[in-house]
Design an enzyme around this catalytic site. Structure first.
Site, PDB file in Angstrom:
ATOM      1  CG  HIS A  19      -2.035  -1.113   0.818  1.00 35.86           C
ATOM      2  ND1 HIS A  19      -2.999  -1.938   2.249  1.00 35.86           N
ATOM      3  CD2 HIS A  19      -2.654  -1.844   0.067  1.00 35.86           C
ATOM      4  CE1 HIS A  19      -3.505  -2.294   1.993  1.00 35.86           C
ATOM      5  NE2 HIS A  19      -3.767  -2.713   0.370  1.00 35.86           N
ATOM      6  CG  HIS A  42      -7.498 -11.215  -6.921  1.00 35.74           C
ATOM      7  ND1 HIS A  42      -6.822 -10.864  -8.545  1.00 35.74           N
ATOM      8  CD2 HIS A  42      -8.205 -12.011  -7.557  1.00 35.74           C
ATOM      9  CE1 HIS A  42      -7.099 -11.795  -9.401  1.00 35.74           C
ATOM     10  NE2 HIS A  42      -7.659 -12.372  -8.470  1.00 35.74           N
ATOM     11  CB  SER A  97      -5.193  -1.586  -2.707  1.00 38.16           C
ATOM     12  OG  SER A  97      -5.992  -2.952  -2.838  1.00 38.16           O
ATOM     13  CD  GLU A 115     -13.309  -9.683  -3.654  1.00 40.89           C
ATOM     14  OE1 GLU A 115     -13.288 -10.914  -3.603  1.00 40.89           O
ATOM     15  OE2 GLU A 115     -12.095  -9.311  -3.960  1.00 40.89           O
ATOM     16  CG  ASP A 139     -12.103 -14.437 -12.457  1.00 40.79           C
ATOM     17  OD1 ASP A 139     -11.501 -15.179 -11.697  1.00 40.79           O
ATOM     18  OD2 ASP A 139     -11.483 -14.091 -13.931  1.00 40.79           O
ATOM     19  N   GLY A 140     -11.880 -11.422 -11.694  1.00 45.99           N
ATOM     20  CA  GLY A 140     -10.991 -10.167 -11.801  1.00 45.99           C
ATOM     21  C   GLY A 140     -10.032 -10.951 -12.974  1.00 45.99           C
ATOM     22  CG  ASP A 160      -3.281  -7.726  -3.529  1.00 44.25           C
ATOM     23  OD1 ASP A 160      -2.985  -9.012  -3.112  1.00 44.25           O
ATOM     24  OD2 ASP A 160      -3.795  -7.348  -2.409  1.00 44.25           O
TER      25      ASP A 160
END
Length: 260
Positions: A19, A42, A97, A115, A139-140, A160
């Site tokens: 971060h 994600h 994030s 997400e 689905d990312g 991520d």
């Protein structure tokens, strides 16, 4: 995996590493007038309560942001976001994030957050309601492929995943290669855990071979508790912005200053 919930780990040492560098990068990009696109594959829930039983159970936040926050300059973008989020949500609030992006980016920028975990998506949607962002229950990996190359083309992607399955490691180099070919000017940042068993190493070798101009930055730290396998945090950044390498060195110095 749909079982993963980051609340147990929010604010840990890996979050601080990831971060702090994300906040610096977004602040750097937003300092220029041109609009940008921020994508996240994600996203998690975006906002975490470090006073929640799940966070207190692991104690990872106390070892992470609880120890390292004051080692950052008060004017660092990460510190500024922490202060703003706490002012709005209470002293135990911690920004994921998506919230860091929402705080640092502008109304002219385009933000897409993916997400697929139902509970995390619901929490993310609520946390992001005041901000001009798009939240996708998807689905990312698939959603990012749909959105790239984005408009505006200038911008950043953060990948991520939980890395709880072998598939996250095995397919990552190929997936990033596909995105990088479609979006050759985008900053593509992958966060990965450094584990005692070294399972990340083949993935990193493939990424380094395919993207030789990328920035790879890692910090090491003791396991959070007995039996915990993570001993470090890494970021692999394709098309790193000017100055990120120097900022990464400063973040590493923060970690070094509190090792003992």
């Amino acid at each position: 995996m749909l079982s993963y919930q980051h609340l147990y780990h929010a604010g840990n040492l890996a979050d601080v590493h990831k971060h702090a560098l994300l906040a610096w990068t977004l602040a750097y990009l937003a300092a220029k007038d041109k609009p940008l696109t921020y994508l996240e594959s994600h996203a998690g829930r975006g906002l975490y309560d470090l006073g929640a039983p799940e966070a207190l159970k692991t104690g990872e936040a106390a070892q992470g942001i609880g120890r390292l926050e004051r080692a950052f300059d008060p004017d660092h973008p990460y510190r500024r976001v922490l202060a703003a989020v706490r002012a709005e949500n209470g002293p135990d609030a911690y920004p994921g994030s998506p919230m860091i992006a929402a705080q640092l980016l502008r109304s002219t920028d385009s933000v897409h957050l993916a997400e697929r975990h139902p509970q995390e998506f619901a929490a993310l949607s609520e946390a992001m309601m005041p901000y001009a962002v798009r939240v996708h229950a998807a689905d990312g990996f698939t959603k990012v492929q749909e959105l790239t190359p984005p408009t505006p083309r200038r911008g950043m992607l953060l990948i991520d995943p939980s890395f709880e399955t072998a598939a996250d490691y095995d397919g990552m180099a190929r997936y990033i290669g596909l995105v990088a070919r479609k979006w050759n000017v985008g900053i593509i940042a992958l966060w990965y855990p450094i584990l005692q068993d070294g399972r990340h190493k083949p993935m990193l070798s493939a990424l380094v071979e395919a993207h030789q101009g990328a920035l790879r930055h890692e910090v090491r730290f003791p396991p959070a508790r007995e039996g915990h396998g993570m001993i470090g945090s890494g970021l692999f950044v394709i098309n790193p912005p000017w100055g990120l390498s120097e900022e990464a060195a400063r973040v590493a110095a923060v970690f070094g200053s509190v090792k003992k």
